[in-house]
Design a protein around this motif. Sequence first.
Motif, PDB file in Angstrom:
ATOM      1  N   PHE B  33      49.324  76.789  55.809  1.00  0.00           N
ATOM      2  CA  PHE B  33      48.071  77.103  56.473  1.00  0.00           C
ATOM      3  C   PHE B  33      47.768  78.590  56.311  1.00  0.00           C
ATOM      4  O   PHE B  33      48.674  79.428  56.306  1.00  0.00           O
ATOM      5  CB  PHE B  33      48.163  76.823  57.980  1.00  0.00           C
ATOM      6  CG  PHE B  33      48.346  75.386  58.358  1.00  0.00           C
ATOM      7  CD1 PHE B  33      49.578  74.763  58.239  1.00  0.00           C
ATOM      8  CD2 PHE B  33      47.287  74.653  58.880  1.00  0.00           C
ATOM      9  CE1 PHE B  33      49.758  73.436  58.599  1.00  0.00           C
ATOM     10  CE2 PHE B  33      47.456  73.329  59.254  1.00  0.00           C
ATOM     11  CZ  PHE B  33      48.686  72.718  59.119  1.00  0.00           C
ATOM     12  N   TYR B  35      45.446  81.546  58.338  1.00  0.00           N
ATOM     13  CA  TYR B  35      44.683  81.874  59.539  1.00  0.00           C
ATOM     14  C   TYR B  35      44.172  83.316  59.425  1.00  0.00           C
ATOM     15  O   TYR B  35      44.781  84.170  58.770  1.00  0.00           O
ATOM     16  CB  TYR B  35      45.564  81.768  60.802  1.00  0.00           C
ATOM     17  CG  TYR B  35      45.816  80.358  61.263  1.00  0.00           C
ATOM     18  CD1 TYR B  35      46.796  79.577  60.664  1.00  0.00           C
ATOM     19  CD2 TYR B  35      45.074  79.799  62.297  1.00  0.00           C
ATOM     20  CE1 TYR B  35      47.027  78.274  61.083  1.00  0.00           C
ATOM     21  CE2 TYR B  35      45.294  78.506  62.722  1.00  0.00           C
ATOM     22  CZ  TYR B  35      46.273  77.742  62.105  1.00  0.00           C
ATOM     23  OH  TYR B  35      46.493  76.460  62.520  1.00  0.00           O
ATOM     24  N   GLN B  37      43.105  86.549  61.916  1.00  0.00           N
ATOM     25  CA  GLN B  37      43.165  87.038  63.291  1.00  0.00           C
ATOM     26  C   GLN B  37      42.438  88.371  63.392  1.00  0.00           C
ATOM     27  O   GLN B  37      42.920  89.395  62.890  1.00  0.00           O
ATOM     28  CB  GLN B  37      44.612  87.184  63.772  1.00  0.00           C
ATOM     29  CG  GLN B  37      44.690  87.576  65.239  1.00  0.00           C
ATOM     30  CD  GLN B  37      46.099  87.625  65.776  1.00  0.00           C
ATOM     31  OE1 GLN B  37      47.072  87.617  65.024  1.00  0.00           O
ATOM     32  NE2 GLN B  37      46.229  87.652  67.086  1.00  0.00           N
ATOM     33  N   GLY B  42      42.688  85.391  69.051  1.00  0.00           N
ATOM     34  CA  GLY B  42      43.756  84.551  68.557  1.00  0.00           C
ATOM     35  C   GLY B  42      43.527  84.205  67.100  1.00  0.00           C
ATOM     36  O   GLY B  42      42.426  84.383  66.569  1.00  0.00           O
ATOM     37  N   PRO B  43      44.567  83.722  66.422  1.00  0.00           N
ATOM     38  CA  PRO B  43      44.395  83.311  65.021  1.00  0.00           C
ATOM     39  C   PRO B  43      43.377  82.187  64.910  1.00  0.00           C
ATOM     40  O   PRO B  43      43.345  81.281  65.740  1.00  0.00           O
ATOM     41  CB  PRO B  43      45.796  82.830  64.630  1.00  0.00           C
ATOM     42  CG  PRO B  43      46.727  83.487  65.600  1.00  0.00           C
ATOM     43  CD  PRO B  43      45.960  83.586  66.882  1.00  0.00           C
ATOM     44  N   PHE B  45      41.808  79.238  62.258  1.00  0.00           N
ATOM     45  CA  PHE B  45      42.130  78.451  61.079  1.00  0.00           C
ATOM     46  C   PHE B  45      41.165  78.737  59.935  1.00  0.00           C
ATOM     47  O   PHE B  45      39.943  78.820  60.122  1.00  0.00           O
ATOM     48  CB  PHE B  45      42.054  76.961  61.440  1.00  0.00           C
ATOM     49  CG  PHE B  45      42.142  76.032  60.266  1.00  0.00           C
ATOM     50  CD1 PHE B  45      40.993  75.452  59.740  1.00  0.00           C
ATOM     51  CD2 PHE B  45      43.367  75.736  59.685  1.00  0.00           C
ATOM     52  CE1 PHE B  45      41.065  74.582  58.666  1.00  0.00           C
ATOM     53  CE2 PHE B  45      43.448  74.880  58.605  1.00  0.00           C
ATOM     54  CZ  PHE B  45      42.296  74.296  58.093  1.00  0.00           C
ATOM     55  N   TYR B  48      44.052  74.633  54.788  1.00  0.00           N
ATOM     56  CA  TYR B  48      45.323  73.909  54.875  1.00  0.00           C
ATOM     57  C   TYR B  48      45.631  73.227  53.550  1.00  0.00           C
ATOM     58  O   TYR B  48      44.746  72.598  52.951  1.00  0.00           O
ATOM     59  CB  TYR B  48      45.222  72.878  56.005  1.00  0.00           C
ATOM     60  CG  TYR B  48      46.234  71.757  55.974  1.00  0.00           C
ATOM     61  CD1 TYR B  48      45.818  70.421  55.971  1.00  0.00           C
ATOM     62  CD2 TYR B  48      47.598  72.020  55.978  1.00  0.00           C
ATOM     63  CE1 TYR B  48      46.739  69.390  55.961  1.00  0.00           C
ATOM     64  CE2 TYR B  48      48.514  70.985  55.972  1.00  0.00           C
ATOM     65  CZ  TYR B  48      48.081  69.669  55.962  1.00  0.00           C
ATOM     66  OH  TYR B  48      49.001  68.660  55.957  1.00  0.00           O
ATOM     67  N   LEU B  91      47.103  85.627  58.334  1.00  0.00           N
ATOM     68  CA  LEU B  91      48.415  85.027  58.585  1.00  0.00           C
ATOM     69  C   LEU B  91      48.578  83.761  57.767  1.00  0.00           C
ATOM     70  O   LEU B  91      47.671  82.938  57.682  1.00  0.00           O
ATOM     71  CB  LEU B  91      48.561  84.678  60.067  1.00  0.00           C
ATOM     72  CG  LEU B  91      48.587  85.842  61.053  1.00  0.00           C
ATOM     73  CD1 LEU B  91      48.316  85.351  62.464  1.00  0.00           C
ATOM     74  CD2 LEU B  91      49.925  86.555  60.992  1.00  0.00           C
ATOM     75  N   PHE B 103      55.177  81.244  61.078  1.00  0.00           N
ATOM     76  CA  PHE B 103      54.235  82.228  60.565  1.00  0.00           C
ATOM     77  C   PHE B 103      54.940  83.375  59.844  1.00  0.00           C
ATOM     78  O   PHE B 103      56.047  83.770  60.214  1.00  0.00           O
ATOM     79  CB  PHE B 103      53.414  82.821  61.715  1.00  0.00           C
ATOM     80  CG  PHE B 103      52.320  81.936  62.215  1.00  0.00           C
ATOM     81  CD1 PHE B 103      52.576  80.969  63.166  1.00  0.00           C
ATOM     82  CD2 PHE B 103      51.029  82.075  61.721  1.00  0.00           C
ATOM     83  CE1 PHE B 103      51.554  80.140  63.624  1.00  0.00           C
ATOM     84  CE2 PHE B 103      50.005  81.258  62.177  1.00  0.00           C
ATOM     85  CZ  PHE B 103      50.268  80.287  63.137  1.00  0.00           C
TER      86      PHE B 103
END
Lengths: 112, 112
Positions: B33, B35, B37, B42-43, B45, B48, B91, B103
């Motif tokens: 995945f 992400y 941030q 918060g992270p 999405f 994927y 991330l 992570f």
Amino acid sequence: DQQVKQNSPSLSVQEGRISILNCDYTNSMFDYFLWYKKYPAEGPTFLISISSIKDKNEDGRFTVFLNKSAKHLSLHIVPSQPGDSAVYFCAATPGSGDKLTFGTGTRLAVRP
Amino acid sequence: GAGVSQSPRYKVAKRGQDVALRCDPISGHVSLFWYQQALGQGPEFLTYFQNEAQLDKSGLPSDRFFAERPEGSVSTLKIQRTQQEDSAVYLCASSLDRSPLHFGNGTRLTVT
């Protein structure tokens, strides 16, 4: 639309006392919930999780409680230690292994 | 190494430049995945992969963002014609099937 909310940006607790971090969600499809801990300049680290078929999961000093009817979960840390000082993220997903939706985090400071 | 490795750790790009961010997942992890941030958030999405297949790219904010994982291991996130709003920590996370995400420490991108 914030589907996962952590309404307290920060929390300060005395060493040895209980830390309670809260999280609310709005998406009824979420059925698996996780807490991640993040230190500065590092990636989030998995802490504990809970499936919607349970209302409590415990791992050492960490316990997560889930109230499905209220769409609310909480993380309890007892006793709190200075090394617990970090940012804690709540995350939710419709199924384990699916993409996570994160809250904005709560910064916990444990005072010696 | 045992963890998810990301490089570079820090990247400064001038507006309009293209950047490429690399992720080496944990060996044997099928799922990968990405992400994003932003500061104080918060992270969120981005995309994927399951092995080499990109199964979900619904979080990519624009067609300037492109990710690939050609051999089902290392992944690259490419951002073309970077803009200031692209400044964030990116991330990468990997997991075995249906297990919590692991992570990396992220790449901090600053667009000037």
